[in-house]
Design a protein around this motif. Structure first.
Motif, mmCIF file in Angstrom:
data_model
loop_
_atom_site.group_PDB
_atom_site.id
_atom_site.type_symbol
_atom_site.label_atom_id
_atom_site.label_comp_id
_atom_site.label_asym_id
_atom_site.label_seq_id
_atom_site.Cartn_x
_atom_site.Cartn_y
_atom_site.Cartn_z
ATOM 1 N N ALA A 1 1.069 13.475 -14.481
ATOM 2 C CA ALA A 1 0.409 12.315 -13.875
ATOM 3 C C ALA A 1 1.361 11.119 -13.834
ATOM 4 O O ALA A 1 1.370 10.350 -12.864
ATOM 5 N N SER B 1 2.476 9.219 -10.422
ATOM 6 C CA SER B 1 2.243 7.786 -10.250
ATOM 7 C C SER B 1 3.530 7.067 -9.864
ATOM 8 O O SER B 1 3.532 6.151 -9.027
ATOM 9 N N THR C 1 -2.510 4.289 -7.915
ATOM 10 C CA THR C 1 -3.015 5.239 -8.903
ATOM 11 C C THR C 1 -2.924 4.639 -10.301
ATOM 12 O O THR C 1 -2.291 3.611 -10.517
ATOM 13 N N VAL D 1 -2.803 6.296 -14.635
ATOM 14 C CA VAL D 1 -2.596 7.501 -15.437
ATOM 15 C C VAL D 1 -3.542 7.497 -16.631
ATOM 16 O O VAL D 1 -3.714 6.470 -17.300
ATOM 17 N N LEU E 1 -4.563 11.884 -13.098
ATOM 18 C CA LEU E 1 -4.200 10.829 -12.163
ATOM 19 C C LEU E 1 -5.456 10.325 -11.472
ATOM 20 O O LEU E 1 -6.196 11.108 -10.878
#
Length: 305
Positions: A215, A219, A243, A245, A273
């Protein structure tokens, strides 16, 4: 200062426009017209368009070793060459032509991230700090001795955000050097020392998000390739624009585990994510909550990648 400017994209145009307020721009050297935009029509670079709007000479050589080009440049009598995102290595004759040499603005803290994609590469590497380097050019790829450097934070910023912040830093470093020269000061350079890295260009295949990645790395890709990072959505693409995490859960990568007003939470190879801003082809960017109102997604759905 009487200077000749070498550059091509909007970043370069912003710098030369600022320099023109205090210095004499004798002309610009830029890349030839290219097909751009949805219509793929031949269009000039931003630097060329700015020069034409200001009735300045424009040079678009296919080779910097062309003798006619070199003669024309020599005849201008520039004190110094300033280079920002130009994209061609200088031959020795051009490096030594101007009395003050050739200066290059590079968008990293050299010797880290020499090459074509320093901002994207710094974000992808998880760097929290980057910056701008003003150096004297030599025949290597971003290997010249350094005049000045200025740091800036990369935290939570996209590559376009960082590039925009670097413009005033670049101009400040150039003006600092020019002011010192005009006052008769001797300005020393220093060699690049420490570990170095080299980065190439990223092609469009890099923009596709792979849910088996972590993730954190996904990102970073969203920030580095903004606004072009995407996932597959049937026969369409969904651009992923923002986004965050979160901690991991035991689900196959690419599985939607939660949806709410804050985001669409997707399992990855390591972590979760949350997609918070996204955009379908031909549509406006929207929040995850707006997207879900028009396109509900069931828990357990496997998103493309």
């Amino acid at each position: 200062m009487k200077l000749l400017f070498f550059g091509t994209p909007e970043f370069s145009r912003s710098i030369v426009e600022e320099l023109s307020k205090n210095h004499e721009i004798l002309g610009v050297v830029t890349q030839p017209d290219r097909r751009r935009g949805r219509g793929h029509r031949m269009q000039p670079s931003p630097v060329k368009k700015w020069a034409q709007d200001n009735d300045l000479p424009v040079f678009t050589p296919s080779s910097l070793k062309d003798e006619t080009f070199l003669q024309e440049i020599r005849a201008l009598g520039a004190e110094v060459f300033v280079v920002a995102a130009f994209g061609m290595l200088f031959p020795e004759e051009l490096l030594t032509m101007a009395p003050r040499g050739a200066l290059n603005i590079h968008t990293s803290l050299l010797p880290k991230f020499r090459g074509a994609s320093p901002i994207e590469s710094a974000i992808l590497a998880g760097e929290s700090i980057s910056g701008v380097t003003l150096m004297k050019m030599d025949q290597g790829l971003d290997t010249g001795e350094i005049f000045y450097q200025e740091e800036l934070s990369l935290e939570d910023k996209t590559a376009p955000d960082v590039l925009e912040e670097m413009i005033p830093l670049a101009v400040t470093l150039l003006e600092r050097l020019f002011r010192a020269w005009q006052q008769g000061e001797e300005v020393n350079t220093r060699a690049q020392t420490g570990p170095f890295s080299v980065c190439g260009k990223y092609d469009k295949s890099s923009y596709l998000l792979d849910w088996t990645d972590s993730a954190e790395h996904l990102s970073r890709k969203v920030r580095a390739f903004y606004p072009d990072a995407y996932i597959k959505w049937g026969n369409d693409r969904l651009k992923i624009l923002q986004t965050s995490v979160h901690s991991s859960v035991e689900q196959d990568p690419g599985t939607v585990i939660l949806t709410n007003d804050e985001g669409i939470y997707v399992s990855t190879g390591d972590g979760v994510l949350s997609i918070e801003m996204l955009q379908r082809s031909g549509r406006r960017a929207m929040t995850a909550s707006d997207f879900l109102r028009g396109t509900p997604i069931s828990l357990g759905t496997k998103l493309g990648g």
